[in-house]
Design a protein around this motif. Structure first.
Motif, PDB file in Angstrom:
ATOM      1  N   ASP A 119       0.834  -1.205   0.000  1.00 17.57           N
ATOM      2  CA  ASP A 119       0.000   0.000   0.000  1.00 17.57           C
ATOM      3  C   ASP A 119       0.868   1.253   0.000  1.00 17.57           C
ATOM      4  N   TYR A 120       1.905   1.217   0.820  1.00 15.94           N
ATOM      5  CA  TYR A 120       2.809   2.364   0.894  1.00 15.94           C
ATOM      6  C   TYR A 120       3.472   2.610  -0.459  1.00 15.94           C
ATOM      7  N   THR A 121       3.875   1.535  -1.132  1.00 18.41           N
ATOM      8  CA  THR A 121       4.529   1.664  -2.442  1.00 18.41           C
ATOM      9  C   THR A 121       3.585   2.288  -3.454  1.00 18.41           C
ATOM     10  N   ARG A 122       2.316   1.863  -3.462  1.00 12.70           N
ATOM     11  CA  ARG A 122       1.346   2.455  -4.390  1.00 12.70           C
ATOM     12  C   ARG A 122       1.222   3.959  -4.175  1.00 12.70           C
ATOM     13  N   LYS A 123       1.067   4.363  -2.902  1.00 14.27           N
ATOM     14  CA  LYS A 123       0.900   5.783  -2.602  1.00 14.27           C
ATOM     15  C   LYS A 123       2.138   6.580  -2.987  1.00 14.27           C
ATOM     16  N   THR A 124       3.310   6.046  -2.640  1.00 12.00           N
ATOM     17  CA  THR A 124       4.563   6.750  -2.936  1.00 12.00           C
ATOM     18  C   THR A 124       4.789   6.846  -4.428  1.00 12.00           C
ATOM     19  N   PHE A 125       4.510   5.756  -5.132  1.00 14.99           N
ATOM     20  CA  PHE A 125       4.756   5.713  -6.580  1.00 14.99           C
ATOM     21  C   PHE A 125       3.868   6.705  -7.326  1.00 14.99           C
ATOM     22  N   THR A 126       2.610   6.788  -6.929  1.00 14.07           N
ATOM     23  CA  THR A 126       1.698   7.680  -7.649  1.00 14.07           C
ATOM     24  C   THR A 126       2.047   9.152  -7.454  1.00 14.07           C
ATOM     25  N   LYS A 127       2.864   9.452  -6.449  1.00 17.75           N
ATOM     26  CA  LYS A 127       3.357  10.825  -6.298  1.00 17.75           C
ATOM     27  C   LYS A 127       4.461  11.116  -7.318  1.00 17.75           C
ATOM     28  N   GLN A 128       5.115  10.054  -7.811  1.00 17.74           N
ATOM     29  CA  GLN A 128       6.218  10.216  -8.760  1.00 17.74           C
ATOM     30  C   GLN A 128       5.739  10.117 -10.208  1.00 17.74           C
ATOM     31  N   PHE A 129       4.767   9.220 -10.453  1.00 20.75           N
ATOM     32  CA  PHE A 129       4.287   8.983 -11.815  1.00 20.75           C
ATOM     33  C   PHE A 129       2.766   8.965 -11.823  1.00 20.75           C
ATOM     34  N   ALA A 130       2.209   9.682 -12.797  1.00 21.88           N
ATOM     35  CA  ALA A 130       0.751   9.796 -12.854  1.00 21.88           C
ATOM     36  C   ALA A 130       0.094   8.540 -13.407  1.00 21.88           C
ATOM     37  N   SER A 131       0.805   7.806 -14.262  1.00 16.99           N
ATOM     38  CA  SER A 131       0.205   6.636 -14.907  1.00 16.99           C
ATOM     39  C   SER A 131       1.279   5.615 -15.230  1.00 16.99           C
ATOM     40  N   MET A 132       0.840   4.443 -15.642  1.00 15.42           N
ATOM     41  CA  MET A 132       1.764   3.386 -16.043  1.00 15.42           C
ATOM     42  C   MET A 132       2.546   3.818 -17.282  1.00 15.42           C
ATOM     43  N   ASP A 133       1.880   4.550 -18.180  1.00 11.94           N
ATOM     44  CA  ASP A 133       2.563   5.031 -19.396  1.00 11.94           C
ATOM     45  C   ASP A 133       3.709   5.974 -19.036  1.00 11.94           C
ATOM     46  N   ASP A 134       3.502   6.842 -18.042  1.00 17.61           N
ATOM     47  CA  ASP A 134       4.568   7.752 -17.617  1.00 17.61           C
ATOM     48  C   ASP A 134       5.758   6.969 -17.085  1.00 17.61           C
ATOM     49  N   PHE A 135       5.461   5.920 -16.332  1.00 14.27           N
ATOM     50  CA  PHE A 135       6.536   5.103 -15.771  1.00 14.27           C
ATOM     51  C   PHE A 135       7.299   4.377 -16.882  1.00 14.27           C
ATOM     52  N   ILE A 136       6.574   3.765 -17.809  1.00 14.78           N
ATOM     53  CA  ILE A 136       7.230   3.029 -18.899  1.00 14.78           C
ATOM     54  C   ILE A 136       8.076   3.976 -19.742  1.00 14.78           C
ATOM     55  N   LYS A 137       7.567   5.189 -19.996  1.00  6.45           N
ATOM     56  CA  LYS A 137       8.329   6.169 -20.774  1.00  6.45           C
ATOM     57  C   LYS A 137       9.629   6.532 -20.051  1.00  6.45           C
ATOM     58  N   ARG A 138       9.526   6.789 -18.736  1.00  7.55           N
ATOM     59  CA  ARG A 138      10.726   7.139 -17.963  1.00  7.55           C
ATOM     60  C   ARG A 138      11.703   5.972 -17.942  1.00  7.55           C
ATOM     61  N   TRP A 139      11.197   4.754 -17.817  1.00  8.10           N
ATOM     62  CA  TRP A 139      12.038   3.557 -17.779  1.00  8.10           C
ATOM     63  C   TRP A 139      12.784   3.380 -19.105  1.00  8.10           C
ATOM     64  N   ASN A 140      12.072   3.543 -20.202  1.00 13.98           N
ATOM     65  CA  ASN A 140      12.686   3.361 -21.523  1.00 13.98           C
ATOM     66  C   ASN A 140      13.686   4.455 -21.855  1.00 13.98           C
ATOM     67  N   GLU A 141      13.433   5.687 -21.357  1.00 19.30           N
ATOM     68  CA  GLU A 141      14.338   6.800 -21.660  1.00 19.30           C
ATOM     69  C   GLU A 141      15.627   6.752 -20.842  1.00 19.30           C
ATOM     70  N   ALA A 142      15.599   6.059 -19.720  1.00 15.27           N
ATOM     71  CA  ALA A 142      16.761   6.039 -18.838  1.00 15.27           C
ATOM     72  C   ALA A 142      17.906   5.254 -19.474  1.00 15.27           C
ATOM     73  N   ASP A 143      19.097   5.876 -19.529  1.00  9.44           N
ATOM     74  CA  ASP A 143      20.272   5.167 -20.051  1.00  9.44           C
ATOM     75  C   ASP A 143      20.596   3.961 -19.176  1.00  9.44           C
ATOM     76  N   ARG A 144      20.416   4.140 -17.859  1.00  8.57           N
ATOM     77  CA  ARG A 144      20.630   3.037 -16.922  1.00  8.57           C
ATOM     78  C   ARG A 144      19.372   2.892 -16.079  1.00  8.57           C
ATOM     79  N   LYS A 145      18.815   1.678 -16.065  1.00 11.71           N
ATOM     80  CA  LYS A 145      17.585   1.448 -15.306  1.00 11.71           C
ATOM     81  C   LYS A 145      17.811   1.667 -13.806  1.00 11.71           C
ATOM     82  N   GLN A 146      19.071   1.492 -13.368  1.00 14.06           N
ATOM     83  CA  GLN A 146      19.386   1.676 -11.958  1.00 14.06           C
ATOM     84  C   GLN A 146      19.079   3.093 -11.500  1.00 14.06           C
ATOM     85  N   THR A 147      19.172   4.051 -12.435  1.00 17.30           N
ATOM     86  CA  THR A 147      18.867   5.446 -12.094  1.00 17.30           C
ATOM     87  C   THR A 147      17.420   5.583 -11.625  1.00 17.30           C
ATOM     88  N   VAL A 148      16.492   4.944 -12.337  1.00 19.95           N
ATOM     89  CA  VAL A 148      15.082   4.996 -11.961  1.00 19.95           C
ATOM     90  C   VAL A 148      14.859   4.247 -10.649  1.00 19.95           C
TER      91      VAL A 148
END
Length: 789
Positions: free
Chosen positions: A654-683
């Motif tokens: 539950d905590y992860t869901r709440k924290t994550f939604t403060k960082q990313f508005a949607s799953m598409d936003d997360f996937i876009k950030r993940w794909n754009e990252a040169d290193r996934k470790q950064t995300v």
């Protein structure tokens, strides 16, 4: 800077090539007035399960000082691709912490200058060559503060520097400077409120040092009501005073010394011959500092108040973590409103204090109560009074041995699951309860006790053997004792840096006392892995967390007219009975009153005269001992302290869901950030800094998933996909057939590594140096032969 492409320069280059030269050209001294990368916070500790991480915190790029104790300006730099004022809001945050009125933001082209002292244009743009000189900013600062020439020697006196690099934290510097300024203006009663573990004594030392060195105050008295408080102060924070300092002993105030540390008990007593403070004139001390001022001398009718009143011409500074406000006891009435407050919540948010989780344990007998059968006697043959006994009665008027055993076993089970050597304080109702709990814990831990008989010790005011182990308990280097059972002695004045578990099996209604007890665990010790602590609550004491008075607000107990509801009537101040070594450290006179943070006198085996004594006859109240009553845990829940300063009960998913939604508005936003990252470790690191602890999430979900699939499953309810399943999907689709045979070998090996250890493993260049890839040559040879043809 001809030939430089300013837009391509990094932030560090902008600082070194443009900002610092502009500052130094106007006369700022690089050695004493300019500091770079000034870290103001430590980074909040986020805890889930048995794991903890620190949030990363940014540092102020540049801070300019008049002197080390007087920050004047903050400069925040950004790369040239950003507007000149990009860093202003960030710089204002740092400036507020430092109480610096001048704030600058720059991208290397010039400065946006925010001037808090201005009455007209607060923010202006100035060129690189127009940066103000040290004299300009200092003169503006003095005018803003309204300093007179008489004040300057006091407010500009340096704090003590021991050469170790330790400097006051931002809030300590605020407390020091505000106090020094107030005294320089003639204020003679000052209250500082700082949470336990935030360095009140160190702050007091720096205040005294500056006043003493500037000769604004020549003779100083530091007052406390615990021997351990005086000794810790003498040996640790006050040590730089050297031969100018003494501890008052044998009821003698030696005028040859300038800095005097003393117990109330060593300075006064009920007999006139015990009033040692009268050996010197009332104007002998010109500064009196009172540690833990919410106790002892806080009450107007306290016998200890006479010391403060005798030295009434001196400036008096009260230090406390828990200011007390009742109809009889008022810190603010005597000292005035606090000149500075730094709360527990602020300390936790800044990362200077340890956060905590709460394990609430409800026992059936506590919630349902217990009533004896007709004519039932206790184990000593005493007829038990027929009534319903509830949680308030247990271990005060009724002892249920099975309850004591269950509490001890619950504590033991927790330590066995986590860390059997974790320093633990068990707060009991009285000394008798503390002794029975000691015995029960010993019987629950036979193997540990065989290793060292001091594994469990009772540390109470009536037991010199136990008290002698207090220093060992609080010393991080000493493993034993591990568990200390106590009633009142350890509620205050115990600097237990590595205490990881606080057990509450005591009826606590006083907010002051509750805060003090919680403060035993709030200190952080990175060296010994103490970043957080656990509170195990058997008596609903942690319901006080929900009280609006909990964080930084003084306790107010108002007794209204007869017939109306009386709030806080159970909070009766206790008698002093600390029983330290030496006749100067103790008085048995009942007129010497204090708050709850001391050991009660013993009446018939009980340490609490109010909870266990018949007030009409002053005889010890009967305490029944019963056996054979089955006691069970009917509820147990874990609560966490969230970023808003509230206790929340939730799973880490539950905590992860709440924290994550403060960082990313949607799953598409997360996937876009993940794909754009040169290193996934950064995300992954970004989410970890926001408080998502991957190990704890992995433990709760129970699947070998990569962070990407973990988020998709936990936050967006996607089907769980393990690393092995994802690797198999890739192999089935034959993605690698377009590459050479060598490249396919490398990619398949990397895929196997991913299935075993995750994306972090394959993002490291070192992965090419281990089997089976090292058999294909060096990393450069693998790249050349497999991917560059």
């Amino acid at each position: 800077m001809a030939g430089l492409d300013k837009l391509a320069l990094s932030e560090a280059d902008i600082i070194s090539k443009f900002i610092l030269p502009a500052v130094k050209d106007t006369g700022w001294d690089d050695m004493t007035q300019i500091r770079e990368e000034v870290k103001l916070r430590d980074g909040k500790v986020i805890v889930r399960g048995q794991m903890a991480v620190r949030k990363t915190v940014k540092s102020a790029d540049i801070v300019l000082y008049h002197k080390p104790n007087l920050p004047l300006a903050v400069i925040e730099a950004k790369a040239n691709k950003h507007p000149m004022g990009k860093g202003m809001q960030q710089a204002l945050d740092y400036a507020n912490l430092l109480q610096a009125p001048f704030v600058f933001s720059s991208n290397g082209d010039g400065f946006i200058f925010h001037d808090k002292t201005s009455t007209t244009a607060i923010e202006t743009e100035i060129g690189l060559n127009d940066f103000p000189s040290p004299a300009e900013l200092w003169n503006k600062y003095c005018a803003w503060k309204g300093f007179t020439q008489a004040q300057l020697p006091i407010v500009t006196q340096d704090y003590h520097d021991d050469g170790s690099g330790k400097t006051p934290r931002y809030y300590q510097l605020q407390a020091i400077n505000k106090t020094i300024e107030a005294i320089s203006k003639g204020q003679d009663r000052i209250l500082l409120v700082m949470a336990t573990g935030t360095g009140k004594t160190y702050t007091a030392f720096q205040i005294i040092w500056r006043l003493w060195k500037s000769r604004a105050k020549k003779r100083i008295l530091f007052l406390a009501d615990r021997n351990i408080l005086v000794d810790q102060t003498l040996i640790n924070d006050f040590q730089p005073f050297g031969t100018a300092m003494t501890k008052i002993t044998n009821r003698i105030v030696d005028p040859a010394y300038e800095i005097h540390l003393g117990l109330y008990q060593a300075l006064t007593g009920p007999e006139e011959s015990q009033k040692a403070y009268k050996q010197v004139e009332p104007d002998f001390f010109d500064l009196v500092v009172i540690d833990e001022c919410h106790r002892g001398s806080a009450a107007e009718d306290s016998a200890w108040r006479e010391i403060l009143e005798y030295f009434s011409s001196a400036t008096q500074i009260g230090l406390t973590a828990t200011p007390k406000e009742t109809e009889d006891v008022s810190n603010t009435h005597y000292f005035g409103e606090p000149i500075y407050v730094y709360s527990l919540k602020e300390g936790i948010e800044d990362g200077f204090l340890a956060p905590y989780k709460v394990i609430r344990v409800d026992l059936d007998v506590d919630l349902l109560g217990w009533r004896p059968t007709a004519g039932q006697t206790d184990k000593y043959g005493e007829l038990i009074e027929d009534r319903v006994y509830n949680q308030k009665d247990f271990d005060r008027t009724l002892v249920i041995d099975d309850r004591t055993q269950l509490v001890a076993q619950t504590i033991t089970s927790y330590l066995e699951r986590t860390d059997p050597m974790a320093k633990t304080i068990v707060f009991c109702n009285d000394i008798d309860h503390a002794e029975r709990m000691r015995q029960a814990l010993i019987n629950c831990n036979p193997e540990q006790v065989k290793k060292n008989e001091k594994y469990v010790m009772r540390i109470t005011g009536d037991d010199n053997i136990g008290k002698a182990q207090l220093d060992n308990f609080i010393n991080p280097k000493r493993p034993y004792p591990v568990i200390a059972t106590t009633s009142e002695l350890m509620t205050t004045g115990v600097d237990a840096q590595t205490c990881k578990l606080i057990v509450l099996d005591q009826n606590i209604k006083s907010m002051t006392k509750f805060k003090q007890i919680i403060g035993r665990g709030t200190r952080i010790n990175d060296k010994y892995g103490k970043l957080w602590f656990t509170i195990m609550d058997f008596k609903k004491a942690t319901e006080l967390f929900a009280d609006e008075r909990f964080d930084g607000i003084p306790e107010r107990i108002m007794t209204v007219t007869s017939g109306d509801v009386t709030e806080g009537s159970e909070d009766i101040d206790a008698f002093i009975h600390d029983v330290p070594d030496g006749a100067d450290d103790i008085t048995s006179d009942s007129d010497f009153e204090s708050d709850e943070g001391v050991e009660y006198p013993t009446f018939g085996g009980s340490s609490d005269p109010f909870g266990s004594t018949d007030t009409e006859t002053n005889e010890p109240a009967k305490k029944y001992h019963v056996q054979g009553i089955p006691v069970q845990i009917i509820a147990q829940r874990i609560q966490y302290y969230d970023a808003d300063g509230k206790l929340v009960t939730e799973s880490f998913k539950d905590y992860t869901r709440k924290t994550f939604t403060k960082q990313f508005a949607s799953m598409d936003d997360f996937i876009k950030r993940w794909n754009e990252a040169d290193r996934k470790q950064t995300v992954i690191d970004e989410l970890a800094n926001a408080g998502i602890i991957w190990e704890a999430l992995q433990e709760e979900v129970g699947q070998d998933m990569d962070p990407f699939d973990m988020i998709c499953h936990v936050v967006f309810d996607q089907p769980p996909l393990t690393r092995q399943e994802r690797a198999n999907q890739v192999k089935k689709r034959n993605y690698f057939t377009k590459y050479s045979e060598t490249a396919q070998t490398v990619l398949n090996a990397l895929l196997d590594k991913y299935a075993d250890a995750g994306v972090s493993e394959i993002e490291s260049l070192n992965v090419l140096k281990v089997q089976p890839l090292d058999e294909l040559g060096t990393p450069m040879e693998i790249v050349k032969n497999g991917f560059l043809r």
